[in-house]
Design a protein around this motif. Sequence first.
Motif, PDB file in Angstrom:
ATOM      1  N   ARG A  65       2.512   0.320   0.594  1.00  0.00           N
ATOM      2  CA  ARG A  65       2.494   0.089  -0.853  1.00  0.00           C
ATOM      3  C   ARG A  65       1.123   0.426  -1.434  1.00  0.00           C
ATOM      4  NH1 ARG A  65       4.093  -6.061  -0.898  1.00  0.00           N
ATOM      5  NH2 ARG A  65       2.382  -5.946   0.618  1.00  0.00           N
ATOM      6  N   ILE A 186       1.715  -6.395  -6.913  1.00  0.00           N
ATOM      7  CA  ILE A 186       2.411  -5.932  -5.715  1.00  0.00           C
ATOM      8  C   ILE A 186       1.697  -6.379  -4.445  1.00  0.00           C
ATOM      9  CG2 ILE A 186       3.111  -3.874  -4.418  1.00  0.00           C
ATOM     10  CD1 ILE A 186       3.517  -2.483  -7.131  1.00  0.00           C
ATOM     11  N   LYS A 245       8.531   3.582  -4.549  1.00  0.00           N
ATOM     12  CA  LYS A 245       8.201   2.157  -4.438  1.00  0.00           C
ATOM     13  C   LYS A 245       9.358   1.336  -3.886  1.00  0.00           C
ATOM     14  CE  LYS A 245       7.112  -1.931  -7.188  1.00  0.00           C
ATOM     15  NZ  LYS A 245       8.389  -2.621  -6.926  1.00  0.00           N
ATOM     16  N   ALA A 249       9.175  -0.767  -0.547  1.00  0.00           N
ATOM     17  CA  ALA A 249       9.220  -2.225  -0.638  1.00  0.00           C
ATOM     18  C   ALA A 249      10.290  -2.803   0.287  1.00  0.00           C
ATOM     19  CB  ALA A 249       9.483  -2.641  -2.085  1.00  0.00           C
TER      20      ALA A 249
END
Length: 269
Positions: A65, A186, A245, A249
């Motif tokens: 990430r 995040i 993303k 994730a």
Amino acid sequence: MWRKSNSKSGGELKIMQEIEKAASGYQITEKVDKEIAGYTYFHEIAGSADKKGRWDFVKIWCDPRFVLIIASDFLSWVALYVPYVHLVERARISDFRTQGISENTSAWLSPAIGFGGLLGRPLVGFSADFFKIHPFWAYATVQMLCGIGTILSPFWSSIEGLFVFAVYYGFLSNGYGFIRASAAKILGPVNYVDAFSWMLMFEGIGVLLGPAVGGAIYDVTQSYDWTFRFAGACLIFSAAICLLKAPIARRTKKSQIVSTSSSECGGTC
């Protein structure tokens, strides 16, 4: 009669003193509880920061990430200052060809970018907050729109088109605020310190490289059209990276669950 009333007032006074003591004791207890709660939260954050080793700031590169965020942020800063540096010169060079843009007029293009930023930064930020858009997706949207306008800017070669592009670019050139907020959300507050340090370093490298590469492209092609196409492509690519993303994730969450279950099994099995 006087003694009776006097004793009554003395009893009421005693009761009032006890009530005041109880109220002050409750206030002190409530204050202490709040201080303990605040200390506990601060102690948890500070303790987690103190547990970090000397080289743990390098381990953040193992988080996909973070790699996603810093790659997108780097490309954004490579492109960000290209119009700021080269737009005025592009207009001046067009003066010697066919467009007839004077140097005095083209000099106002940089203030036009600043004027667009003066309007766009509070409005775009307020809109993202009002509609409760995650800063990461707000960043991707702004980058995509800004990149499309930049890559098409060679078609806006008239004086009106250049000023419209300058205001348009300034209005949308505020994505770096969203990406920093995204990193905090995040990665979490503990990892954000290391992430922000790396981001600042790569942002500086991007600012150094972007205008220089744009100038080198002009030297090779003798046209600023490809310079602005290069900047627009960097912005579009920085937005396209954000689409990774969701799978990253999911993969990160799955790996965390596996590692947690394996550690629990190692302790109990």
